[in-house]
Design a protein around this motif. Structure first.
Motif, mmCIF file in Angstrom:
data_model
loop_
_atom_site.group_PDB
_atom_site.id
_atom_site.type_symbol
_atom_site.label_atom_id
_atom_site.label_comp_id
_atom_site.label_asym_id
_atom_site.label_seq_id
_atom_site.Cartn_x
_atom_site.Cartn_y
_atom_site.Cartn_z
ATOM 1 N N GLU A 299 -8.680 14.557 -2.414
ATOM 2 C CA GLU A 299 -9.306 15.864 -2.606
ATOM 3 C C GLU A 299 -10.818 15.741 -2.669
ATOM 4 O OE1 GLU A 299 -7.414 17.388 -6.120
ATOM 5 O OE2 GLU A 299 -5.662 18.110 -5.004
ATOM 6 N N SER A 300 -11.304 14.675 -3.285
ATOM 7 C CA SER A 300 -12.749 14.479 -3.370
ATOM 8 C C SER A 300 -13.354 14.210 -1.998
ATOM 9 C CB SER A 300 -13.081 13.317 -4.318
ATOM 10 O OG SER A 300 -12.855 12.061 -3.697
ATOM 11 N N ARG A 301 -12.523 13.810 -1.042
ATOM 12 C CA ARG A 301 -12.977 13.568 0.323
ATOM 13 C C ARG A 301 -12.810 14.822 1.190
ATOM 14 N NH1 ARG A 301 -16.274 9.801 -0.296
ATOM 15 N NH2 ARG A 301 -16.115 9.037 1.815
ATOM 16 N N GLY A 302 -12.352 15.920 0.571
ATOM 17 C CA GLY A 302 -12.262 17.191 1.293
ATOM 18 C C GLY A 302 -10.921 17.502 1.920
ATOM 19 N N LEU A 303 -9.890 16.739 1.601
ATOM 20 C CA LEU A 303 -8.577 17.013 2.179
ATOM 21 C C LEU A 303 -7.819 18.019 1.329
ATOM 22 C CD1 LEU A 303 -7.331 13.484 3.272
ATOM 23 C CD2 LEU A 303 -8.320 15.271 4.686
ATOM 24 N N SER A 304 -7.247 19.004 1.972
ATOM 25 C CA SER A 304 -6.379 19.940 1.258
ATOM 26 C C SER A 304 -4.947 19.402 1.335
ATOM 27 C CB SER A 304 -6.476 21.334 1.878
ATOM 28 O OG SER A 304 -6.143 21.286 3.246
ATOM 29 N N ASN A 305 -4.089 19.889 0.485
ATOM 30 C CA ASN A 305 -2.708 19.389 0.378
ATOM 31 C C ASN A 305 -2.688 17.875 0.170
ATOM 32 O OD1 ASN A 305 -1.554 21.964 0.804
ATOM 33 N ND2 ASN A 305 -1.799 21.706 3.014
ATOM 34 N N ALA A 306 -3.591 17.399 -0.634
ATOM 35 C CA ALA A 306 -3.785 15.962 -0.795
ATOM 36 C C ALA A 306 -2.528 15.259 -1.310
ATOM 37 C CB ALA A 306 -4.959 15.700 -1.730
ATOM 38 N N LYS A 307 -1.835 15.853 -2.263
ATOM 39 C CA LYS A 307 -0.648 15.197 -2.822
ATOM 40 C C LYS A 307 0.403 14.973 -1.737
ATOM 41 C CE LYS A 307 2.738 15.389 -6.516
ATOM 42 N NZ LYS A 307 3.234 16.089 -7.690
ATOM 43 N N VAL A 308 0.639 15.979 -0.937
ATOM 44 C CA VAL A 308 1.626 15.861 0.144
ATOM 45 C C VAL A 308 1.176 14.819 1.168
ATOM 46 C CG1 VAL A 308 2.728 17.093 2.060
ATOM 47 C CG2 VAL A 308 2.499 18.199 -0.158
ATOM 48 N N LEU A 309 -0.104 14.847 1.517
ATOM 49 C CA LEU A 309 -0.619 13.885 2.491
ATOM 50 C C LEU A 309 -0.538 12.449 1.978
ATOM 51 C CD1 LEU A 309 -3.684 15.846 3.888
ATOM 52 C CD2 LEU A 309 -1.509 15.379 5.031
ATOM 53 N N VAL A 310 -0.786 12.251 0.703
ATOM 54 C CA VAL A 310 -0.658 10.910 0.119
ATOM 55 C C VAL A 310 0.790 10.455 0.189
ATOM 56 C CG1 VAL A 310 -0.790 9.597 -2.044
ATOM 57 C CG2 VAL A 310 -2.701 11.045 -1.343
ATOM 58 N N GLN A 311 1.717 11.334 -0.133
ATOM 59 C CA GLN A 311 3.133 10.976 -0.084
ATOM 60 C C GLN A 311 3.594 10.703 1.348
ATOM 61 O OE1 GLN A 311 4.545 14.451 -2.172
ATOM 62 N NE2 GLN A 311 4.790 13.308 -4.089
ATOM 63 N N VAL A 312 3.171 11.526 2.281
ATOM 64 C CA VAL A 312 3.541 11.326 3.685
ATOM 65 C C VAL A 312 2.969 10.005 4.203
ATOM 66 C CG1 VAL A 312 3.178 12.201 6.039
ATOM 67 C CG2 VAL A 312 3.881 13.764 4.217
ATOM 68 N N SER B 181 0.829 -1.206 0.000
ATOM 69 C CA SER B 181 0.000 0.000 0.000
ATOM 70 C C SER B 181 0.863 1.256 0.000
ATOM 71 C CB SER B 181 -0.917 -0.010 1.231
ATOM 72 O OG SER B 181 -1.753 1.113 1.229
ATOM 73 N N GLY B 182 1.945 1.240 0.753
ATOM 74 C CA GLY B 182 2.860 2.383 0.762
ATOM 75 C C GLY B 182 3.464 2.632 -0.599
ATOM 76 N N ILE B 183 3.865 1.558 -1.277
ATOM 77 C CA ILE B 183 4.412 1.686 -2.633
ATOM 78 C C ILE B 183 3.340 2.254 -3.561
ATOM 79 C CG2 ILE B 183 5.232 0.370 -4.635
ATOM 80 C CD1 ILE B 183 6.645 -1.503 -2.565
ATOM 81 N N GLY B 184 2.109 1.787 -3.417
ATOM 82 C CA GLY B 184 1.006 2.312 -4.225
ATOM 83 C C GLY B 184 0.791 3.797 -4.009
ATOM 84 N N HIS B 185 0.895 4.233 -2.765
ATOM 85 C CA HIS B 185 0.745 5.661 -2.481
ATOM 86 C C HIS B 185 1.819 6.487 -3.196
ATOM 87 C CE1 HIS B 185 -2.085 4.510 0.610
ATOM 88 N NE2 HIS B 185 -2.272 5.784 0.949
ATOM 89 N N LEU B 186 3.021 5.942 -3.275
ATOM 90 C CA LEU B 186 4.129 6.698 -3.863
ATOM 91 C C LEU B 186 4.200 6.573 -5.381
ATOM 92 C CD1 LEU B 186 6.840 5.966 -1.160
ATOM 93 C CD2 LEU B 186 5.430 8.021 -1.422
ATOM 94 N N THR B 187 3.642 5.515 -5.945
ATOM 95 C CA THR B 187 3.692 5.349 -7.398
ATOM 96 C C THR B 187 2.419 5.824 -8.095
ATOM 97 O OG1 THR B 187 2.943 3.051 -7.232
ATOM 98 C CG2 THR B 187 5.329 3.428 -7.277
ATOM 99 N N ALA B 188 1.345 5.961 -7.357
ATOM 100 C CA ALA B 188 0.081 6.442 -7.926
ATOM 101 C C ALA B 188 -0.417 7.654 -7.145
ATOM 102 C CB ALA B 188 -0.957 5.334 -7.923
ATOM 103 N N THR B 189 0.512 8.530 -6.819
ATOM 104 C CA THR B 189 0.194 9.691 -5.980
ATOM 105 C C THR B 189 -0.895 10.551 -6.605
ATOM 106 O OG1 THR B 189 2.431 9.718 -5.090
ATOM 107 C CG2 THR B 189 1.166 11.737 -4.865
ATOM 108 N N GLY B 190 -0.828 10.779 -7.891
ATOM 109 C CA GLY B 190 -1.805 11.641 -8.559
ATOM 110 C C GLY B 190 -3.226 11.136 -8.407
ATOM 111 N N ALA B 191 -3.423 9.862 -8.696
ATOM 112 C CA ALA B 191 -4.767 9.282 -8.594
ATOM 113 C C ALA B 191 -5.260 9.289 -7.154
ATOM 114 C CB ALA B 191 -4.763 7.858 -9.140
ATOM 115 N N MET B 192 -4.381 8.932 -6.235
ATOM 116 C CA MET B 192 -4.790 8.908 -4.826
ATOM 117 C C MET B 192 -5.039 10.311 -4.297
ATOM 118 S SD MET B 192 -2.762 5.855 -3.020
ATOM 119 C CE MET B 192 -3.093 4.173 -3.477
ATOM 120 N N ALA B 193 -4.267 11.274 -4.764
ATOM 121 C CA ALA B 193 -4.476 12.663 -4.345
ATOM 122 C C ALA B 193 -5.824 13.165 -4.847
ATOM 123 C CB ALA B 193 -3.345 13.553 -4.844
ATOM 124 N N GLY B 194 -6.198 12.786 -6.061
ATOM 125 C CA GLY B 194 -7.510 13.167 -6.578
ATOM 126 C C GLY B 194 -8.633 12.623 -5.717
#
Length: 137
Positions: free
Chosen positions: A35-48, A19-32
């Protein structure tokens, strides 16, 4: 039993590290999605969260302060379940069901992580590279 405990850590870490690898390799999709769930700074939060999943998974797998790794994973999984998979807010039946499955998966994994935390913070912690950071005795 020592080997069974090691296998259980491997199986748990397999899912978490993947799952961690997925977060880092598909950051764009997960960030989208975030964001749809109302989180700001989604890309950074997905990477963290991806780095946290990797660190926690490796910690549990190798037993490098596995107690803290497991506790951190439990906290991350519970927070993620509530923030990202709030099925009770969904009106569409299919979306509600999908979010409920994801919520329950995260809660169950958090329970497993808490069980690993307890075991890895006691004297029974075979095949670990370090001892527990928190020892309850």
């Amino acid at each position: 039993m020592d080997e069974v405990f090691l296998i259980s850590r491997f199986l748990f870490a397999y899912l978490v590290i993947g799952s961690g690898i997925g977060h880092l390799t598909a950051t764009g999709a997960m960030a989208g999605y975030a964001e749809s769930r109302g989180l700001s700074n989604a890309k950074v939060l997905v990477q963290v969260s991806g780095v946290a999943l990797l660190a926690g998974g490796v910690s549990v797998l190798l037993g490098i302060w596995g107690d803290i790794g497991a506790l951190g994973l439990a906290i991350l999984l519970l927070v993620t379940a509530v923030l990202m998979h709030a099925f009770w807010k969904e009106s569409d039946a299919q979306a509600k069901q999908m979010e409920m499955v994801a919520f329950n998966k995260n809660v169950a994994l958090a329970g497993g992580a808490l069980a690993l935390f307890v075991l890895l913070s006691t004297d029974f912690a075979p095949y670990t590279l370090t001892g527990a950071l928190i020892n309850w005795r």
